[in-house]
Design a protein around this motif. Structure first.
Motif, PDB file in Angstrom:
ATOM      1  N   GLN A 455       4.499  -0.841   3.525  1.00 51.72           N
ATOM      2  CA  GLN A 455       5.192   0.874   2.984  1.00 51.72           C
ATOM      3  C   GLN A 455       4.105   0.719   1.298  1.00 51.72           C
ATOM      4  OE1 GLN A 455       6.639   3.852   3.674  1.00 51.72           O
ATOM      5  NE2 GLN A 455       7.847   2.262   4.185  1.00 51.72           N
ATOM      6  N   GLU A 477       9.589  11.086  -6.645  1.00 53.41           N
ATOM      7  CA  GLU A 477       9.028  11.486  -5.061  1.00 53.41           C
ATOM      8  C   GLU A 477       9.199  13.274  -5.011  1.00 53.41           C
ATOM      9  OE1 GLU A 477      10.204  12.586  -1.088  1.00 53.41           O
ATOM     10  OE2 GLU A 477      11.482  13.362  -2.863  1.00 53.41           O
ATOM     11  N   ARG A 481       4.755  13.822  -3.293  1.00 48.91           N
ATOM     12  CA  ARG A 481       5.290  15.327  -2.452  1.00 48.91           C
ATOM     13  C   ARG A 481       4.424  15.922  -2.455  1.00 48.91           C
ATOM     14  NH1 ARG A 481       7.819  14.764   2.475  1.00 48.91           N
ATOM     15  NH2 ARG A 481       9.144  12.770   0.840  1.00 48.91           N
ATOM     16  N   ARG A 491       7.947   5.333  -1.045  1.00 44.61           N
ATOM     17  CA  ARG A 491       8.632   4.852  -0.449  1.00 44.61           C
ATOM     18  C   ARG A 491       9.684   4.357  -0.749  1.00 44.61           C
ATOM     19  NH1 ARG A 491       8.910  10.333   2.168  1.00 44.61           N
ATOM     20  NH2 ARG A 491       6.679  10.289   3.699  1.00 44.61           N
ATOM     21  N   ALA A 520      12.721   0.651   1.397  1.00 41.85           N
ATOM     22  CA  ALA A 520      12.075   2.071   1.653  1.00 41.85           C
ATOM     23  C   ALA A 520      13.582   3.052   1.083  1.00 41.85           C
ATOM     24  CB  ALA A 520      12.156   3.306   3.094  1.00 41.85           C
TER      25      ALA A 520
END
Length: 522
Positions: A455, A477, A481, A491, A520
């Motif tokens: 991850q 995040e 993204r 994550r 995560a």
């Protein structure tokens, strides 16, 4: 065989400057009441005294000596004193434990430990347990501004008569132990030829002039500080300001006080200056050399905006005497690139079968040339794994070279993250993270994951301002993204007060893995 100067040695680079400018400063400690400035004449005199101490200990040319000292003039006096006596220096981290030093003594077969008084306890104990000689380094006190010409016990040395043990270029000068990412540390054998070639190459890279003043807070036991800063500065006959402990505020003060023109360090040093140093000027600064780890483009832009001097990234390893590629000071500097091959070095990128790959494709970086180590001390099998018979050194780094010959380091081969069948290069993700307001430092690692294999995990520190206070995992995040493909998005996002760092300031990603939860973030 002993000879008079100029014998082939590292000490030989000091001799002409002691003759040409005996009263000029060669080495400086940071500005302040306790500052020590060592002239060229005094440096040569102190080196001769250190040479004599080694001879009195009964050490013969070719034998090894462990040197433990911070980034101070005393380190260089003892290093050159060992060189003048024909010894091989095993440079040790001042933070080493007794156990770690015991390993160096056993592996190298060193017959003496020499330590700075401030960091001598572990060395003294390790030497006693190993049954080898130990001594502390005499500290250099400030000298009067105008010492008496006939001052007893401090005669001016005759540069033409300084006795130095001459060597061949292939003779061993230093054993610098690698960090030991797999197995125990290995001693990279650096020769006289390696170190002198590195010094000459660096002087050419920065177009060294007789008006330069150098500075660094890099550890001198590390190849970057020793081979790419201290020895080139001495070879060029220019003073170097040495910081035994990195203090960004003190550093900014010294930039102006010493009219520093050339500085070298690692990305975490530049980030600390941007984060916590007061406003200050650097009127003479013309070149900032960064290495040891990848530097984010955003950090480069902010540092250049503040100090109006180019930040040039280079690439090298202990096994290549700190050199490999370098971005030009004059000419095109490509953001994200570590530059083009330097001096007489050759660099190529190969595939799993050892064949060169086309421009733009990722493969393992290999280097060949006069700075490549002789091999690993007493490890012929480990040497054969990385050093081919025709001199190519396999770095273990993944990179690509563009059509213009500029190298881009993608990541360490061992740091590559395999996420659901996709290759994720941590450096690419870190570049994006550094663009987020409030991020001071960032490290990306791969943590175990039952579904995806690994991850993508980001560990961050915050800046000490409003942007840092407002920074959240949700912000990170959302930003990633918008700027990264889905499989590259972290994550797991963790915030810490400080990232673990090695002696050169490099972020230690392996230590992060022990503290990051393998789950995560929602």
């Amino acid at each position: 065989m002993a000879s008079t100067s100029p014998a082939p040695s590292l000490t030989s680079m000091v001799v002409p400057w002691a003759a040409a400018r005996p009263d000029a400063v060669a080495l400086r400690t940071p500005p302040g009441e306790s500052r020590v400035e060592v002239t060229w004449s005094r440096l040569l005199r102190e080196v001769g005294a250190a040479r004599d101490r080694n001879r009195s200990a009964g050490l013969a040319p070719g034998e090894r000596m462990v040197l433990i000292a911070p980034t101070t003039p005393e380190f260089l006096v003892e290093f050159l004193g060992a060189d003048a006596a024909g010894l091989v220096v095993v440079a040790a981290n001042p933070l080493s434990t007794v156990r770690e030093l015991a390993y160096l003594l056993e592996d190298s077969g060193a017959r003496q430990v020499v330590a700075h008084p401030a960091v001598s306890a572990a060395g003294e104990q390790a030497a006693a347990e190993a049954g080898v000689a130990f001594r502390t380094i005499p500290l250099l006190a400030p000298e009067p501004a105008e010492p008496a010409q006939d001052s007893p016990g401090r005669p001016s040395p005759d540069p033409a008569a300084i006795e130095i043990v001459g060597r061949e270029p292939d003779d061993l000068s230093a054993l610098l132990y690698t960090s030991g990412t797999t197995g125990r540390p290995k001693g990279a054998m650096l020769t006289l030829g390696n170190l002198t070639a590195a010094a000459e190459t660096v002087k050419g890279l920065i177009d060294a002039t007789d008006a330069d003043n150098w500075a660094t807070g890099l550890p001198l036991f590390h190849v970057f500080g020793l081979a790419a800063v201290a020895l080139p500065a001495l070879s060029a006959g220019r003073p170097v300001t040495l910081f035994p402990r990195w203090d960004p505020q003190q550093f900014v003060h010294a930039l102006a006080a010493d009219a520093i023109t050339v500085i070298s360090g690692v990305p975490t040093m530049w980030m600390s200056v941007l984060a916590s140093a007061p406003e200050g000027t650097a009127p003479a600064l013309r070149a900032v050399s960064s290495g040891g780890a990848a530097i984010a483009g955003e950090v480069v832009r902010r540092f250049e905006d503040r100090f109006a001097a180019p930040v040039v990234e280079g690439y090298g390893l202990t096994e290549t005497t700190a050199l490999g590629t370098f971005n030009p000071l004059d000419g095109e500097r490509k953001v994200g690139s570590v530059g083009r091959p330097v001096g007489d070095l050759e660099v190529r990128v190969i595939d799993h079968d050892g064949q060169p790959v086309p421009a733009g494709e990722v493969g393992e970086v290999c280097i060949r040339g006069p700075v490549v180590m002789k091999g690993y001390w007493n490890r012929p099998e480990a040497t054969a794994e990385v050093l081919s018979e025709d001199g190519w050194f396999r770095t273990g780094d993944l990179g690509r070279m563009d059509a213009d010959g500029y190298l881009f380091i993608v990541d360490r081969l061992k740091d590559l993250i395999l996420h659901g069948g996709y290759n994720v290069y941590p450096r690419e993700v870190e570049e994006v993270l550094y663009e987020i307001p409030g991020v001071r430092e960032a490290a990306v690692v791969g943590t175990p994951d039952e579904k995806y294999g690994q991850q993508v995990t980001a560990v961050l520190t915050r800046t000490a301002d409003a942007a840092g206070a407002a920074l959240s995992a949700e912000t990170v995040e959302r930003f990633t993204r918008e700027n990264l493909a889905a499989y590259k998005i972290p994550r797991i996002i963790e915030f810490v007060d400080e990232l673990p760092k090695g002696p050169s300031g490099k972020i230690l990603k392996r230590e992060l893995l022990a503290h990051v939860p393998a789950q995560a973030a929602p």
